[in-house]
Design a protein around this motif. Sequence first.
Motif, PDB file in Angstrom:
ATOM      1  N   PHE A 283      -2.257   2.581  -2.454  1.00  0.00           N
ATOM      2  CA  PHE A 283      -3.579   2.036  -2.125  1.00  0.00           C
ATOM      3  C   PHE A 283      -4.568   2.323  -3.255  1.00  0.00           C
ATOM      4  N   ARG A 284      -5.187   1.276  -3.760  1.00  0.00           N
ATOM      5  CA  ARG A 284      -6.148   1.347  -4.862  1.00  0.00           C
ATOM      6  C   ARG A 284      -5.536   1.771  -6.196  1.00  0.00           C
ATOM      7  N   LYS A 285      -4.217   1.797  -6.273  1.00  0.00           N
ATOM      8  CA  LYS A 285      -3.559   2.059  -7.563  1.00  0.00           C
ATOM      9  C   LYS A 285      -3.417   0.741  -8.325  1.00  0.00           C
ATOM     10  N   LYS A 286      -3.315   0.846  -9.622  1.00  0.00           N
ATOM     11  CA  LYS A 286      -3.106  -0.318 -10.475  1.00  0.00           C
ATOM     12  C   LYS A 286      -1.924  -0.076 -11.405  1.00  0.00           C
TER      13      LYS A 286
ATOM     14  N   ASN B 282       0.810  -1.229   0.000  1.00  0.00           N
ATOM     15  CA  ASN B 282       0.000   0.000   0.000  1.00  0.00           C
ATOM     16  C   ASN B 282       0.839   1.273   0.000  1.00  0.00           C
TER      17      ASN B 282
ATOM     18  N   GLY C 163       0.173   5.037   2.170  1.00  0.00           N
ATOM     19  CA  GLY C 163      -1.052   4.951   1.382  1.00  0.00           C
ATOM     20  C   GLY C 163      -0.874   5.288  -0.083  1.00  0.00           C
TER      21      GLY C 163
ATOM     22  N   GLN D 288      -1.303   2.953 -14.016  1.00  0.00           N
ATOM     23  CA  GLN D 288      -1.827   4.237 -13.578  1.00  0.00           C
ATOM     24  C   GLN D 288      -0.680   5.186 -13.217  1.00  0.00           C
TER      25      GLN D 288
END
Length: 282
Positions: free
Chosen positions: A30-33, A9, A27, A36
């Motif tokens: 976090f929620r990155k791919k 993360n 963070g 991106q």
Amino acid sequence: MKVSQILNNNVAIVSRGDNEVIVYAKGLAFRKKVGQVIHENEIEKTYVLDSNDMLEHFSYLLSHSDANHITLINQIIAYGEEKLSEQSNDYLSLTLLDHIEFALKRAAKGQFIRSPLTWEVKKFYPQHFDIGMYALNLINEQFQLTFPEDEAVSIALHFVNLQEDKNNLDETIRSMESLRDILSIIQYHFQIKLDEGSMNYMRLMTHLQYFIQRIMTKNSDEESDTILNEQIKLMYNDSFECVQKIRVYIQQKYACDLTVDEETYLMLHIHRVTNRSQKERT
């Protein structure tokens, strides 16, 4: 910068131009791919490494490190940079993290390593030792541990190696060991403890530091004053005998010999520092 790999993360590998670098912030990933974009203003720390092996090694380290450990390292390095008035490099951050992570694992098992260089680092690198003690106090406080000051020495050596005008860490350690050994030879030969606060002691230390540097770099002056050398031998025979022990030590450790002038100056410095110490004992 586009994400190449998500490590956890907080850590990711991103493409920057033709190179890949490691980026960190709490963070951050976090929620990155993969694919991106991560913007500069999202990043707390960027690690630039010059080989794929190093990138792989430190990627693994960072991906398995507690975010609090990384924050701790950043705190130590900020203090060290201010203390030394010198900018650190990314390798220092990562090697120091590696060192402290391993030290914490050892501490959990009650394993504390003794450093053979405590005296030398305190004596010759007091600022660096102060950084080590600052780090040690932070670690002991944060993790409720009682690391001995030997660990501060190990941390200090990372900062000794940082400075560009120094040789590599192995050579620095070798030099300090030689200094300690020569002082031991002098004290053992004369059966005295040298006064570390005296001016003659300080002069001897300065001379020995340059002397060892010349020996290690094989950069000795070819000129010699043999007449003065013979006079000093006759006047200070005890110092001459002591220097012969130092000669044997240098031959064994560095596979080289003392020049005539090096022998002369060593005799003079040793006579000054030991003559004063012997008088104070009587």
